[in-house]
Each structure stands twice: as C-alpha cells, then as structure tokens.
Motif scaffolding. Structure first.
Motif, mmCIF file in Angstrom:
data_model
loop_
_atom_site.group_PDB
_atom_site.id
_atom_site.type_symbol
_atom_site.label_atom_id
_atom_site.label_comp_id
_atom_site.label_asym_id
_atom_site.label_seq_id
_atom_site.Cartn_x
_atom_site.Cartn_y
_atom_site.Cartn_z
ATOM 1 N N GLY A 42 106.842 49.908 42.186
ATOM 2 C CA GLY A 42 105.640 48.909 41.317
ATOM 3 C C GLY A 42 104.905 49.332 42.906
ATOM 4 O O GLY A 42 105.841 49.694 43.494
ATOM 5 N N THR A 43 103.045 48.845 43.057
ATOM 6 C CA THR A 43 102.739 48.494 43.861
ATOM 7 C C THR A 43 103.065 48.122 44.771
ATOM 8 O O THR A 43 102.997 48.152 45.641
ATOM 9 C CB THR A 43 101.114 48.373 43.428
ATOM 10 N N GLU A 44 102.963 46.391 44.416
ATOM 11 C CA GLU A 44 104.283 45.120 45.283
ATOM 12 C C GLU A 44 105.174 45.859 45.950
ATOM 13 O O GLU A 44 105.686 46.118 47.739
ATOM 14 C CB GLU A 44 104.182 44.041 44.431
ATOM 15 N N ALA A 45 105.873 46.578 45.615
ATOM 16 C CA ALA A 45 107.281 46.929 46.176
ATOM 17 C C ALA A 45 106.894 48.162 47.522
ATOM 18 O O ALA A 45 107.432 48.882 48.401
ATOM 19 C CB ALA A 45 108.160 48.050 44.793
ATOM 20 N N GLU A 46 105.751 49.739 46.513
ATOM 21 C CA GLU A 46 105.420 50.567 47.825
ATOM 22 C C GLU A 46 104.855 50.000 48.282
ATOM 23 O O GLU A 46 105.353 50.924 49.840
ATOM 24 C CB GLU A 46 104.748 51.358 47.088
ATOM 25 N N LEU A 47 103.843 48.660 48.838
ATOM 26 C CA LEU A 47 103.533 47.859 49.937
ATOM 27 C C LEU A 47 104.325 47.707 50.611
ATOM 28 O O LEU A 47 104.414 47.459 51.680
ATOM 29 C CB LEU A 47 102.545 47.302 49.579
ATOM 30 N N LEU A 48 105.167 47.118 50.359
ATOM 31 C CA LEU A 48 106.407 46.238 51.214
ATOM 32 C C LEU A 48 107.095 47.212 51.585
ATOM 33 O O LEU A 48 107.416 47.005 52.760
ATOM 34 C CB LEU A 48 107.329 46.005 50.347
ATOM 35 N N ALA A 49 107.603 48.581 50.887
ATOM 36 C CA ALA A 49 107.890 49.721 51.920
ATOM 37 C C ALA A 49 107.213 50.511 52.473
ATOM 38 O O ALA A 49 107.597 50.916 53.992
ATOM 39 C CB ALA A 49 108.305 50.753 50.859
#
Length: 368
Positions: free
Chosen positions: A324-331
């Motif tokens: 999801g978006t939040e996981a992609e941003l953290l990565a």
C-alpha cells in the motif's frame, strides 16, 4: 476507518497476587492450541494475599538436533540455531512470542518469564557440522529469540556455539540487541578477519522512555549504539536492524536511527515494518491501551494500513515489507536515507570456502 472497536482488548487480567516489574506483557492468555483458558477471579472473601514478584524461571531442553531448516522466500538463510526458547527482554511486539504456544505456554508473560535453555547446543552443532555430506551455507542465529538475553551471561551457550563455528570456519549471520555480544568480540573479530560473520544490531527507537516501556529488559538505545561502535572498531561488519518500524509510534525517527547508527560505524541497514502474528496482536493492542491510550487507535489503524486493513498479513512476499501507499512511502524514506548515509543494502558475501571439520585430538593432519 476505525479498527479499535474490533480489537481484542479483553485479555484476561494478570494474577493480582503477582507483582510485575519490567515486563512487556501484562497478561498471560492461553496459547492458541490450548482447549481451555484459566482466569483468576475474586471469590468474594476479600482475604488479602501477599503479592509476589513474578520472576524468571529457566528450564532445560535436550534436543537430538539443533539446526532448524526453512524454505521461506522471505528470509536470506535456510538454516538457523536457537539456543533459547522465550526471551527475557520482553519486547511486547516480538513476532516470536507465538512460538511458546508449541510448548503449551502463553505468548504473554510466559514467553518472557519461562525461558528454555539448550545446554548441549554447541555439542549438537559440532556433531551436525561433522556429518558426511553437510553442505555449508551461512547459519543464522537470533532469528527467533535473542541469543544474548540476560541468562546467556550465566549459561554461556552462545559462547560455545561461536567456538564451534570458529573452529569449523563456518559462516554466521548473527542478530541481537543484547549487550552480552560485547563479551564475545574476541571470537567475532577473529571470524570477521576470515570473512565469516555479519552482525546485526536491532535498534527500534532512540527514545529511552519508550524503549523502557516497549523493550523493558533490553539494553537502552545508547547501549546499542555503543555495541555498534565497539563491534565496528573490532573489525566486525555491522548492519543496523531498524526493526520493527511501528507506524504512528517510531516511524518518525527512522532517519535519526539510521544516522546515529551510521555515525557509530554501521555499514549496512535493514528495515521491517511491524507485523503482529497470532497472539501478538492482542498483546500489543493491550500494551498500547495501557501506555499510550490516546494514541492506540491511531497506531493500530496505521499498522493496518500496511497490511490491507488487518493487523497481520502472513503471505510470503508482503509480510516483511507490507503493501500500500504508506508502506511504499516508508520504503522510499528508508532508501533515500541509506543512499544519503552510504548505508549498503547488504554486507559483503560471507566466505563459505574455508569450511572444514577440524581434526579431533590425536588425529593426524592431512598432508594435502
């Protein structure tokens, strides 16, 4: 989206006769394989009973083998050794807590107070490495429970394992947050000179107050930075393990964690978002409700945003990274920080060509 009303906050209360000191969990729910649950209920007599401090108990296990094999595509090793079951560090989020269910014990207080040690682990390891046809590959230690938890200072099982691995020239991937690793820098440094060891130091937060609540018997963040510093000075390749990153609680400090670890001497970094398998989800939710009640719903919703609306997603390929978006941003934040700090994604490959069974006392050495 609000998940809090559906969360299992109704854990059984801990025994009122027990006094808890520096424990991550506050309850001892029955394991998921148990057909019955035990509850302590007041009987109405209101007879005062002496409160007793809940202490750590250690029992012994005498297994026939010590190397555990796995075929998971989510991890970079196919074999591991765990000298202990359970972990006194008491990290409330620990994904290994449910393993105590296989012993008929609770993932709650039992996991951090009823520790199982394997005293014959070094001898078993030497025996298995000596078998004809053994194919060498890096061995992982610290993948389930910490080999340098407090009782290692007394038991010395991990020291024995390192002596075996060093004698066999066997490559090792070691992960810990225990300061006891500093005791063994002599062996680890010797192995590092032969290209035989990677050391991962887990660092979840720089906030000492949060760490004390969340990881009550683990070393402080500053101590873990000192561990990185001293290991690096000893010539040991160190990876900082920013794991787990807890959305809404520790994720804001990711860049600071990586920066301080790099200053201390870490050469590589790894990051895993929080995952809450099986009994860990209600235990973590209960911990949030006790320590951070005003932030509990926000944190749990943020965790669920990484896991498709659930608190855990066990699927291979997503459980270690989220989606999801939040996981992609953290990565993306992690990648940018690592690039800025020159932190590698991995450490140089370990040397598997040195491996060999050492001669037994009295045996003649090979000439060629």
């Amino acid at each position: 989206m609000s998940l809090a009303p559906n969360l299992p906050f109704d854990l059984p209360p801990s025994d009122p006769r027990q006094r808890l000191r520096a424990r991550g969990a506050a309850a001892n729910p029955a394991g998921r394989f148990e057909p019955y649950a035990r509850l302590v209920e007041p009987d109405g007599w209101e007879i005062a009973e002496e409160e007793k401090l809940l202490r750590t108990e250690v029992s012994l296990e005498h297994p026939k083998t010590i190397i555990t094999r796995n075929t998971s595509p989510d991890v970079a090793f196919d074999r591991s050794v765990n000298p202990y079951r359970g972990c006194e560090h008491g990290c409330v989020y620990c994904y290994a807590r449910p393993t105590h269910g296989y012993l008929g014990l609770s993932a709650g207080l039992d996991f951090e107070t009823r520790i199982v040690a394997k005293p014959e682990a070094p001898e078993l390891l030497a025996r298995e490495l000596s078998k004809r046809g053994y194919a060498v590959a890096p061995l992982a230690i610290g993948t389930a429970t910490d080999p340098y938890q407090p009782i290692e200072a007394e038991r010395g099982i991990m020291r024995g394992l390192l002596e075996v691995l060093s004698a066999f020239n066997h490559p090792l991937c070691l992960t810990t947050r225990g300061a006891g690793v500093l005791r063994d820098l002599d062996l680890l440094s010797s192995m590092a000179r032969r290209g035989l060891v990677h050391l991962g130091i887990s660092l979840t937060t720089l906030d000492e107050e949060l760490a004390r609540k969340m990881e009550p018997r683990a070393p402080t963040p500053q101590t873990r930075l000192r561990m990185i510093r001293e290991a690096a000075r000893a010539g040991i390749p160190v990876r900082v393990m920013a794991a787990p990153v807890i959305p809404g609680l520790t994720d804001h400090a990711l860049e600071a964690i990586l920066t301080e670890a790099r200053r201390a001497g870490a050469k590589a970094a790894h990051m895993i978002p929080l995952r809450l398998p099986h009994e860990v989800a209600p235990l973590f939710a209960d911990w949030l409700a006790r320590h951070y009640p005003l932030r509990a719903e926000k944190v749990l919703n943020a965790v669920a945003a990484f896991r498709g609306g659930k608190l855990n997603d066990p699927r291979f390929g997503t459980r270690m990274e989220g989606e999801g978006t939040e996981a992609e941003l953290l990565a993306r934040r992690f990648e940018v920080s690592c690039r800025r700090l020159s932190l590698a994604a991995d450490l140089p490959a370990l040397d598997c060509h040195r491996f060999g069974v050492p001669p037994r006392p009295g045996e003649q050495l090979e000439l060629f």
